[in-house]
Design a protein around this motif. Structure first.
Motif, PDB file in Angstrom:
ATOM      1  N   UNK A 190       0.842  -1.196   0.000  1.00  0.00           N
ATOM      2  CA  UNK A 190       0.000   0.000   0.000  1.00  0.00           C
ATOM      3  C   UNK A 190       0.879   1.249   0.000  1.00  0.00           C
ATOM      4  N   UNK A 191       0.535   2.204  -0.848  1.00  0.00           N
ATOM      5  CA  UNK A 191       1.296   3.439  -0.934  1.00  0.00           C
ATOM      6  C   UNK A 191       2.377   3.445  -1.994  1.00  0.00           C
ATOM      7  N   UNK A 192       2.596   2.290  -2.648  1.00  0.00           N
ATOM      8  CA  UNK A 192       3.614   2.226  -3.698  1.00  0.00           C
ATOM      9  C   UNK A 192       3.226   3.128  -4.869  1.00  0.00           C
ATOM     10  N   UNK A 212      -4.930  -4.763  -5.076  1.00  0.00           N
ATOM     11  CA  UNK A 212      -5.102  -5.405  -3.774  1.00  0.00           C
ATOM     12  C   UNK A 212      -5.174  -4.389  -2.644  1.00  0.00           C
ATOM     13  N   UNK A 213      -4.474  -3.270  -2.794  1.00  0.00           N
ATOM     14  CA  UNK A 213      -4.538  -2.226  -1.772  1.00  0.00           C
ATOM     15  C   UNK A 213      -5.865  -1.473  -1.885  1.00  0.00           C
ATOM     16  N   UNK A 214      -6.384  -1.013  -0.747  1.00  0.00           N
ATOM     17  CA  UNK A 214      -7.643  -0.265  -0.779  1.00  0.00           C
ATOM     18  C   UNK A 214      -7.630   0.950   0.136  1.00  0.00           C
ATOM     19  N   UNK A 215      -6.530   1.202   0.798  1.00  0.00           N
ATOM     20  CA  UNK A 215      -6.432   2.402   1.637  1.00  0.00           C
ATOM     21  C   UNK A 215      -4.999   2.926   1.565  1.00  0.00           C
ATOM     22  N   UNK A 216      -4.798   4.187   1.179  1.00  0.00           N
ATOM     23  CA  UNK A 216      -5.830   5.130   0.710  1.00  0.00           C
ATOM     24  C   UNK A 216      -6.324   4.761  -0.682  1.00  0.00           C
ATOM     25  N   UNK A 223      -5.533   5.358  -9.995  1.00  0.00           N
ATOM     26  CA  UNK A 223      -5.867   6.688 -10.493  1.00  0.00           C
ATOM     27  C   UNK A 223      -5.477   6.856 -11.955  1.00  0.00           C
ATOM     28  N   UNK A 224      -4.517   6.070 -12.427  1.00  0.00           N
ATOM     29  CA  UNK A 224      -4.089   6.145 -13.821  1.00  0.00           C
ATOM     30  C   UNK A 224      -4.947   5.289 -14.744  1.00  0.00           C
ATOM     31  N   UNK A 225      -5.644   4.328 -14.172  1.00  0.00           N
ATOM     32  CA  UNK A 225      -6.390   3.337 -14.957  1.00  0.00           C
ATOM     33  C   UNK A 225      -7.750   3.896 -15.380  1.00  0.00           C
ATOM     34  N   UNK A 226      -8.280   3.455 -16.502  1.00  0.00           N
ATOM     35  CA  UNK A 226      -9.676   3.810 -16.823  1.00  0.00           C
ATOM     36  C   UNK A 226     -10.584   3.355 -15.687  1.00  0.00           C
ATOM     37  N   UNK A 227     -11.350   4.260 -15.100  1.00  0.00           N
ATOM     38  CA  UNK A 227     -12.076   3.968 -13.860  1.00  0.00           C
ATOM     39  C   UNK A 227     -13.072   2.826 -13.996  1.00  0.00           C
ATOM     40  N   UNK A 228     -13.599   2.624 -15.189  1.00  0.00           N
ATOM     41  CA  UNK A 228     -14.575   1.550 -15.373  1.00  0.00           C
ATOM     42  C   UNK A 228     -13.940   0.180 -15.274  1.00  0.00           C
ATOM     43  N   UNK A 229     -12.607   0.113 -15.337  1.00  0.00           N
ATOM     44  CA  UNK A 229     -11.900  -1.162 -15.330  1.00  0.00           C
ATOM     45  C   UNK A 229     -11.037  -1.341 -14.091  1.00  0.00           C
TER      46      UNK A 229
END
Length: 274
Positions: A190-192, A212-216, A223-229
Motif C-alpha cells: 500500500x502506498x507504492x 489489492x490495496x484499498x487504503x488510501x 488513479x491512472x487506470x480507466x475507472x470503469x476497469x
C-alpha cells in the motif's frame, strides 16, 4: 461447546482491520449470537495464543504476518491453502482445519465485476498476495501470467505452483515493453507509486485492474487506470470474509449463506460506518 461462541481476527498490526464490522454485521443478519474481536498477535506469540483458547472459540481470521505460521499449525488444509502455503482462516475443534479464502475472494471480486473468464494476466509484485492471485487467476481459466517484481528472484518460489496449475509463468522488468493482457493484479505494498513512465504504458494495455490495496483509495496506480476497469482490494476483503463466515457457519467455504446477497450488501454498508 459451552458459553457464547467467540471468533477474532489476529495479526500485527491489527488496529486498522475492518473485519470486525464485516463479520458482526453478518452475524446479526444471520441471527447468530457470536462475538468477533481483533487481537494483536505476532509470529512469536502465535503458538501460545492459540493454545490458550478454550472451547468457546469457533475460529480465527489471520492476517499478516500469521498466514504461514497458521499454515504450519493446521492439521488439515483446503486446496487453496495447500497451493499457496498460506492460511487466513482456522476452524477450531478437535482437528484444526486451515483454509485460504483470499483466493476465492479474488475470484469473487472479479466475478462480481463481470470478469468471469481470463486467458492472460499480469501480476505486479511477488509478495504473499501474489501466490493467492496466481491461484485465483488459474481458477478463472488463465493460461499465462507475466510477473513484474522489484526482486524477480522472489517469483521463483511461485514456479512450482504455476507448474502444478499448468500456468505458463514469465518474469520481466517493470520497465519492459508491455503486451495486452485481460487483467492486471497489483499486489504491491500500500502506498507504492510507480514512475509514470512505467505505470502509464501498463494502464494502456492492462485490461481490468484488480488493486489489492484499498487504503488510501484510489491508489496511485488505480488513479491512472480507466475507472470503469478498476476493482478495489476492498472487494477481496469483503468476499473473503463472506467465505470465512461460510466456514464458521457450515465448515465449508463453498456452501452459501442463507439469502447471501442480502448479507453481502449489509456487510458492505457496515464497512462504511465509523
Amino acid at each position: 461447546m459451552t458459553g457464547r461462541t467467540r471468533l477474532a481476527v489476529w495479526g500485527d498490526p491489527i488496529g486498522h482491520s475492518r473485519s470486525p464490522q464485516l463479520h458482526l454485521a453478518a452475524y446479526r443478519r444471520l441471527g447468530l449470537d457470536w462475538t468477533y474481536d481483533r487481537r494483536r498477535v505476532g509470529t512469536a506469540d502465535f503458538a501460545d495464543a492459540l493454545a490458550s483458547l478454550d472451547d468457546t472459540w469457533r475460529g480465527l481470521s489471520l492476517t499478516m504476518p500469521l498466514k504461514e505460521v497458521a499454515y504450519a499449525a493446521a492439521d488439515e488444509l483446503d486446496r487453496h491453502a495447500s497451493l499457496t502455503g498460506a492460511v487466513n482462516t482456522l476452524l477450531l475443534g478437535e482437528t484444526l482445519r486451515g483454509f485460504n479464502t483470499d483466493v476465492g475472494g479474488i475470484v469473487d471480486a472479479f466475478t462480481h465485476a463481470g470478469v468471469t473468464a481470463v486467458r492472460s494476466a499480469r501480476i505486479l509484485g511477488a509478495g504473499a498476495t501474489a501466490a493467492s492471485a496466481l491461484v485465483a487467476l488459474s481458477d478463472l481459466g488463465v493460461d499465462a501470467v507475466e510477473f513484474r517484481a522489484r526482486r524477480p528472484e522472489a517469483v521463483d518460489r511461485l514456479r512450482p505452483t504455476a507448474e502444478t496449475l499448468g500456468v505458463r509463468l514469465t518474469t520481466v522488468d517493470f520497465s519492459a515493453p508491455a503486451a495486452d493482457v485481460d487483467v492486471t493484479v497489483a499486489t504491491l505494498p500500500s502506498g507504492t507509486v510507480l514512475e509514470a513512465a512505467v505505470a502509464t504504458p501498463l494502464a494502456a494495455v492492462g485490461g481490468t485492474l484488480f488493486e489489492a490495496a484499498y487504503a488510501p483509495w484510489p491508489s496511485a496506480l488505480a488513479a491512472l487506470w480507466p475507472s470503469a476497469n478498476v476493482i478495489s482490494g476492498f472487494e477481496m476483503l469483503l468476499f473473503q470474509a463472506v467465505r470465512q463466515i461460510r466456514i464458521f457457519r457450515h465448515g465449508d467455504q463453498q456452501r452459501e449463506l442463507p439469502d447471501e446477497a442480502v448479507t453481502v450488501d449489509i456487510m458492505r454498508s457496515a464497512s462504511m460506518e465509523d
